[in-house]
Design a protein around this motif. Structure first.
Motif, PDB file in Angstrom:
ATOM      1  N   ARG A 197      -7.147  -0.777   5.573  1.00 58.71           N
ATOM      2  CA  ARG A 197      -5.960   0.021   4.692  1.00 58.71           C
ATOM      3  C   ARG A 197      -6.258  -0.254   3.268  1.00 58.71           C
ATOM      4  O   ARG A 197      -6.270   0.642   2.436  1.00 58.71           O
ATOM      5  N   GLN A 198      -6.410  -1.421   3.090  1.00 61.22           N
ATOM      6  CA  GLN A 198      -6.994  -1.886   1.651  1.00 61.22           C
ATOM      7  C   GLN A 198      -8.016  -0.809   1.094  1.00 61.22           C
ATOM      8  O   GLN A 198      -8.176  -0.353   0.001  1.00 61.22           O
ATOM      9  N   ARG A 199      -9.142  -0.921   2.152  1.00 63.49           N
ATOM     10  CA  ARG A 199     -10.167  -0.125   1.766  1.00 63.49           C
ATOM     11  C   ARG A 199     -10.010   1.380   1.723  1.00 63.49           C
ATOM     12  O   ARG A 199     -10.521   1.865   0.845  1.00 63.49           O
TER      13      ARG A 199
ATOM     14  N   PHE B 175       0.811  -1.337   0.045  1.00 66.91           N
ATOM     15  CA  PHE B 175       0.057  -0.019   0.044  1.00 66.91           C
ATOM     16  C   PHE B 175       0.798   1.005  -0.006  1.00 66.91           C
ATOM     17  O   PHE B 175       2.037   1.258   0.851  1.00 66.91           O
ATOM     18  N   ALA B 176       0.314   2.216  -0.824  1.00 63.85           N
ATOM     19  CA  ALA B 176       1.307   3.524  -0.822  1.00 63.85           C
ATOM     20  C   ALA B 176       0.409   4.427   0.168  1.00 63.85           C
ATOM     21  O   ALA B 176      -0.130   5.453  -0.181  1.00 63.85           O
ATOM     22  N   LEU B 177       0.468   4.123   1.341  1.00 68.43           N
ATOM     23  CA  LEU B 177      -0.190   5.049   2.549  1.00 68.43           C
ATOM     24  C   LEU B 177       0.930   5.340   3.343  1.00 68.43           C
ATOM     25  O   LEU B 177       1.964   4.723   3.861  1.00 68.43           O
ATOM     26  N   ALA B 178       0.839   6.821   4.036  1.00 66.53           N
ATOM     27  CA  ALA B 178       1.745   7.219   5.039  1.00 66.53           C
ATOM     28  C   ALA B 178       1.305   7.056   6.275  1.00 66.53           C
ATOM     29  O   ALA B 178       0.017   7.309   6.711  1.00 66.53           O
ATOM     30  N   SER B 179       1.630   5.811   7.007  1.00 65.82           N
ATOM     31  CA  SER B 179       1.001   5.196   8.180  1.00 65.82           C
ATOM     32  C   SER B 179       0.900   6.378   9.380  1.00 65.82           C
ATOM     33  O   SER B 179       0.070   6.035  10.211  1.00 65.82           O
TER      34      SER B 179
END
Lengths: 508, 360
Positions: free
Chosen positions: A149-151, A93-97
Motif C-alpha cells: 500500500r505504501q508503494r 495512507f489516504a487510499l480507498a480500500s
C-alpha cells in the motif's frame, strides 16, 4: 526529470510556527539538494511533522518563506504543493480500500467524464515500470499488505509528477524485509533525480539511506550534517541534547514459576473476523517476554483480553491458578495483573485530575466511613508524583500532561501495587527519548523484582533491548519463539512476515 | 490583514467567567428587542432582575418558581454528568405528578408524617419507571437515549391528557382536571401568606445530596469517569452499564419529584398543563450551572427571577410576557456559545509580518 543548474529542490527559510504557547517551529531552515535523500531527524514533538505539513500546505507558517527550485512558492493547500511537484506519504495512507490500485491513483485526476479503465491500467503499469515499483494495477487495495500500500502511495505521488517526495516515518509500519525493499526502491528513484525528505527518529535507518541530515530539537535546527561525516552516537546527542543511556538489563535470574499461561486462545476482532487463532504463550516470574509483530496481527485483541476489556472465545488464560479468560477488568486486577494500555488516552480519563486518575482503579481503598478520603488521595498522589518524577500537580487535569508524564502516571498507578503479572503494550510509543529510557528502566526494575512481564510492542529495537524471550505473532498465531540471544532483526522479520520457524531453522 | 481562529486549551479562570459573559451578551442581544418596542432596556432589565427581589411577596414567588427548576436541573445534571443524555425530564415529571395524584387521592385521614413520604416515594418511583425503558434500550442495545427519552415526553403528556379527559375528569366541574388530593397529602406552607411550600426544602435537600454524591462518594467519581470517557472507565474496572443505568433511573426519579412538588405544593390536582416545560428548562439550568450543585442553584434562581420578572415587565411596560422565554432561550445559546468559544481565540495577523503563504 529535468535538472536545472539550481542545486536545491526545496528551501525553507526562517519558518516560524506557533501553537498557542509552544513554538513548533522556531526559525527553521531546511535546504534539500536535488537528488538527495534528506533526513529530517528528531524526537517526537521536535517539529518534524509540523515542518512537513507546512511544506505540504496542511499548516500555514506564521512567518518564513518556501522556495521551490529557487523560486518563492505560495503553498496554501496540498493542491498547491502537488502543483509545485511536492508529494507526501503519511503513516496513515489516504487510499480507498475497496478500489483498485489504478482507481486510487487516477482518483481526482480523470480528464473526462468517462474513464477508459484499460488505458488507465496501462498507464499505471507503465509508470510503475518506469519507477521500478512492483505493483499490480488491478489489485484491490484492501487485499494488499501494508508495504504494498505504501508503494501505491509513492506511485500515486510520482504519477502526479512529484519531484520531491516527503515520507513521514515510512518504516514505522513495515517489517524489516519490507523496509529493505523500500530502501532499494528509494535508491533507484534517487538515481532518476527524485528528491526525498525522509522523516524518522530511527538512527540506523537514517544512516543507511540518506545523504544529508537535518536534526530538529524543540522546534529548532540542532544540526545539519552530511551523513557520511557523522555517526549514530553524534546524531543521538544532537537529537536529545545530551548523552543517552540504554536500559541496562541484569542477567536473568534462575527460571521462575510460570505466572501467566495462555493456552489455545481464540478471539474475534470488532468486525467478527478471527483475530486470535490459538495463541499459546507462557510468561514466568522474573522475565520479560516480548511479543513482536506487524501492527494488526492480533496484538490489540490479546492485550484487551489480558486487560479484562476484551471478548475472548475458546481457550484459557491463567494467572497463577486463577482463570481470567472471561474476567472483567476488576477481576483481572484482583488476580494480580497490572495493565499498561497501548492507547494511554484510553487508560486515563483526560478531564479528571492526576490524583483522581491515580486512584480510579481502586477507589474502595480510598474511603473513610463510606466517603472519599480526599486527604489520602492527595497524599497518595504526592508520594507517587515524587517517586516517579511526574512533572505535574495532583490537581492538574491529566489531559494537560505530556505523553511522557501521562505514561508515568499510568506506570505509577500500576507498579505501586507490585503486580505479579504486567501486561504492557506499546509502552514508549510517541514518547521522547528521556521518557522512553525511564519507562524501559522501570520495566527492567520490575523484572528484577520478580514480575512476569508481557511486552507487546511494534518497536523491534525495544523488544530486542528488553526481552529475555521473544515470541512473534502473525495472523493471530505465535509463529515462533526465540531467546533474546538468538534473536536478530532478520530472523524476527521473517517470522513477522509469516515465514514459519522451520523455514527459519533451515535457512539459518 | 487576516483574522484567524485558533484552538487553545481553556484556562480555568475563564470557565468561572462564562455565566457572567453569557448573561451580559444575553442582555445586549435582548436589548434590541426591547428597543424595537420602544422600551428602555435598562428599565426592562430593572423590572426583570431587581424589582422581583425588592418586595417580600414577589421574592418568595421567585423561590416558588425556582423549586421545580432546581429539581429538573439536578435531574438533568445527574444524567449528563454520567454521560447519559436524558432529555426526558419533562415526561418523567408528568409521570411523577400522575403517581403523586393517584397516591394523594387515597391518603385521606393519613397523618402528613406518613403521607408526604408516600407522595415523594410514589413520584420518585414513577419517574424512575418512566426512565427505565430508554435506559435499558441504551445499556443493552446501544439505542440512542436522546431520541427515546424525548419521544416518551409526548407519550407522558398525551397520556395525562387522556387520563384527564377520561377516568380522572373532575366529576363536579367536568373540567379535564383530577379531583383534589387529600388535605393531609398537601405540602405545608413554609411562610404564611405566600405560596412557598415544603417542595422548596425538598429541592434544597436534593441539591445538597447531589453535591455530596459528586464530591464525596466513590460512586460520584466513577460516574464522572464514565461520563467523561466510558472507555477509560471500563479499563479502570468501573461497571459502565450499571453506572449508566443508575444515572438514568436516579435522574428520572428526581424529575418525578418535581412533578410531586407541583401537585402537592401548588395545584393540589392534576391538570394537563402541570409543567410549562420545566423538564426542558432543566436542561438549560444544568448547562448554565455546568453540572455543579451550586451552579444549578444559581441558574435555577436566575431563570425563576426572569420568569417572575417577565410578568412584571409585561404588566408595567406592556411588553409581551414571551420576552421572558426569549431571554431564557438566548441565555442558553450564549452559554453554549461561550462554552464552545472558550476553546478558541481569535488572532489578527498583520500583512507586515513576512509570511510563508505570501498573503498581503
Amino acid at each position: 526529470m529535468e535538472t536545472r543548474s539550481y542545486p536545491y529542490a526545496i528551501e525553507m527559510r526562517g519558518i516560524v510556527k506557533r501553537f498557542g504557547p509552544t513554538l513548533a517551529g522556531d526559525h527553521v531552515d531546511l535546504a534539500v539538494r536535488k537528488g538527495d535523500v534528506h533526513a529530517l531527524l528528531g524526537e517526537n514533538g521536535a517539529g518534524k511533522s509540523t515542518l512537513m505539513r507546512i511544506l505540504y500546505g496542511l499548516y500555514h507558517a506564521d512567518s518564513g518563506e518556501i522556495l521551490v527550485d529557487g523560486r518563492p512558492a505560495v503553498i496554501r493547500s496540498p493542491k498547491d504543493a502537488i502543483a509545485h511537484g511536492i508529494g507526501m506519504v503519511t503513516q496513515h495512507f489516504a487510499l480507498a480500500s475497496p478500489l483498485t490500485v489504478t482507481e486510487n491513483i487516477i482518483l481526482g485526476r480523470t480528464p473526462n467524464f468517462r474513464i477508459d479503465m484499460d488505458a488507465a491500467h496501462a498507464q499505471v503499469q507503465a509508470a510503475a515500470g518506469r519507477y521500478g515499483l512492483e505493483i499490480n494495477p488491478r489489485a484491490v487495495i484492501g487485499d494488499l499488505a501494508v508495504g504494498q500500500r505504501q508503494r501505491v502511495e509513492i506511485l500515486k505521488a510520482l504519477y502526479r509528477e512529484a519531484r520531491v517526495l516527503i515520507l513521514d516515518e515510512p518504516t514505522a509500519v513495515l517489517t524489516p524485509q519490507e523496509t529493505h525493499q523500500l530502501f532499494t526502491e528509494l535508491r533507484r528513484l534517487q538515481q532518476q533525480g527524485l528528491s526525498v525528505i525522509f522523516i524518522s527518529h530511527k538512527l540506523h535507518e537514517v544512516m543507511a539511506i540518506t545523504n544529508r541530515i537535518t536534526v530538529l530539537r524543540h522546534g529548532r535546527v540542532a544540526g545539519n550534517v552530511e551523513t557520511r561525516g557523522t555517526d549514530e552516537r553524534a546524531l543521538a546527542q544532537m537529537m536529545v541534547g545530551r548523552v543517552t543511556r540504554p536500559a541496562v538489563k541484569p542477567p536473568a535470574v534462575e527460571e521462575g514459576d510460570p505466572m501467566l499461561r495462555i493456552a489455545d486462545l481464540h478471539a474475534a476482532d470488532a468486525k467478527g473476523v478471527p483475530a486470535l487463532q490459538g495463541v499459546n504463550l507462557t510468561v514466568r516470574a522474573g522475565e520479560i517476554v516480548g511479543l513482536a509483530g506487524v501492527s494488526g496481527n492480533g496484538q490489540s485483541e490479546l492485550a484487551h483480553i489480558l486487560s479484562g476489556t476484551g471478548e475472548a472465545g475458546r481457550g484459557a488464560v491463567r494467572v497463577g491458578e486463577k482463570e481470567i479468560t472471561h474476567a472483567d477488568a476488576r477481576a483481572v486486577m484482583a488476580a494480580g495483573v497490572g495493565r499498561i494500555p497501548e492507547d494511554r488516552h484510553a487508560g486515563v480519563v483526560g478531564d479528571l485530575s492526576v490524583e483522581q486518575n491515580l486512584v480510579l482503579e481502586h477507589l474502595d481503598d480510598f474511603r473513610r466511613g463510606g466517603m472519599l478520603d480526599h486527604k489520602r488521595i492527595r497524599s497518595h498522589a504526592r508520594a507517587l508524583i515524587d517517586a516517579y518524577q511526574i512533572k505535574a500537580a495532583p490537581g492538574d487535569r491529566i489531559r494537560t500532561l505530556s505523553g511522557g508524564n501521562m505514561q508515568k502516571v499510568i506506570l505509577a498507578r500500576v507498579l505501586e501495587r507490585a503486580p505479579a503479572v504486567i501486561i504492557v503494550a506499546q509502552p514508549t510509543r510517541g514518547l521522547d527519548i528521556g521518557a522512553t529510557e525511564y519507562v524501559r528502566r522501570k520495566l527492567v526494575e520490575q523484572r528484577s523484582r520478580g514480575a512476569a512481564i508481557l511486552l507487546i510492542s511494534e518497536d523491534l529495537d525495544e523488544i530486542m533491548e528488553l526481552s529475555d524471550r521473544i515470541a512473534v505473532i502473525y495472523e493471530g498465531r505465535i509463529m515462533g519463539e526465540l531467546t533474546g540471544a538468538e534473536a536478530t532483526t532478520e530472523r524476527l522479520g521473517l517470522l513477522m512476515s509469516g515465514v514459519a520457524h522451520a523455514a527459519l531453522g533451515a535457512e539459518a | 490583514m487576516q483574522i484567524r481562529i485558533e484552538h487553545r486549551p481553556s484556562p480555568l479562570w475563564l470557565r468561572t467567567l462564562i455565566p457572567a459573559i453569557a448573561i451580559l451578551s444575553t442582555f445586549l442581544l435582548t436589548s434590541i428587542l426591547a428597543l424595537l418596542v420602544n422600551v428602555n432596556p435598562l428599565e426592562a432589565g430593572y423590572y426583570f432582575v431587581i424589582k422581583p427581589l425588592s418586595g417580600r411577596t414577589s421574592a418568595l414567588e421567585v423561590l416558588v418558581k425556582m423549586t421545580p427548576l432546581a429539581l429538573t436541573g439536578v435531574a438533568v445534571a445527574f444524567a449528563f454528568a454520567g454521560g447519559y443524555f436524558n432529555i426526558g425530564a419533562e415526561g418523567q415529571l408528568y409521570a411523577g405528578a400522575t403517581a403523586a395524584t393517584a397516591a394523594g387521592l387515597h391518603l385521606h385521614g393519613v397523618t402528613p408524617w406518613l403521607a408526604l413520604p408516600i407522595m415523594l416515594a410514589a413520584g420518585f418511583v414513577a419517574g424512575m419507571a418512566w426512565a427505565l425503558v430508554p435506559a435499558l434500550l441504551k445499556v443493552r442495545l446501544g439505542i440512542d437515549e436522546v431520541v427515546t427519552t424525548l419521544l416518551l415526553n409526548y407519550v407522558a403528556i398525551f397520556g395525562v391528557s387522556a387520563l384527564l379527559n377520561g377516568p380522572w375528569r373532575n366529576p363536579v366541574s367536568q373540567w379535564p382536571q383530577s379531583p383534589d388530593i387529600a388535605a393531609t397529602a398537601i405540602f405545608p406552607r413554609l411562610v404564611p401568606r405566600s405560596r412557598l411550600h415544603f417542595g422548596f426544602l425538598v429541592a434544597l435537600a436534593v441539591l445538597i445530596l447531589f453535591w455530596f454524591v459528586m464530591r464525596w462518594t466513590a460512586f460520584g467519581l466513577r460516574m464522572r469517569a464514565v461520563g467523561l470517557s466510558a472507555t477509560a472507565a471500563d479499563f479502570a474496572g468501573i461497571p459502565v452499564p450499571r453506572t449508566l443505568l443508575t444515572c438514568a433511573l436516579v435522574s428520572g426519579g428526581i424529575a418525578g419529584l418535581a412533578g410531586v412538588s407541583e401537585i402537592a405544593g401548588i395545584h393540589y390536582h392534576l391538570i394537563d398543563a402541570i409543567s410549562p416545560g420545566y423538564g426542558y428548562t432543566g436542561i438549560i439550568v444544568a448547562t448554565l450551572g455546568q453540572l455543579s450543585a451550586g451552579g444549578i442553584a444559581l441558574a435555577a434562581f436566575f431563570l425563576a427571577l426572569i420568569d417572575t420578572g417577565a410578568q412584571t415587565v409585561s404588566r408595567v411596560l406592556g411588553v409581551p410576557v414571551y420576552l421572558g422565554d426569549v431571554i431564557q432561550a438566548t441565555l442558553l445559546l450564549t452559554t453554549l456559545a461561550a462554552l464552545l468559544l472558550q476553546r478558541y481565540r481569535i488572532r489578527v495577523l498583520h500583512a507586515t509580518s513576512r509570511s510563508a503563504e505570501g498573503d498581503a
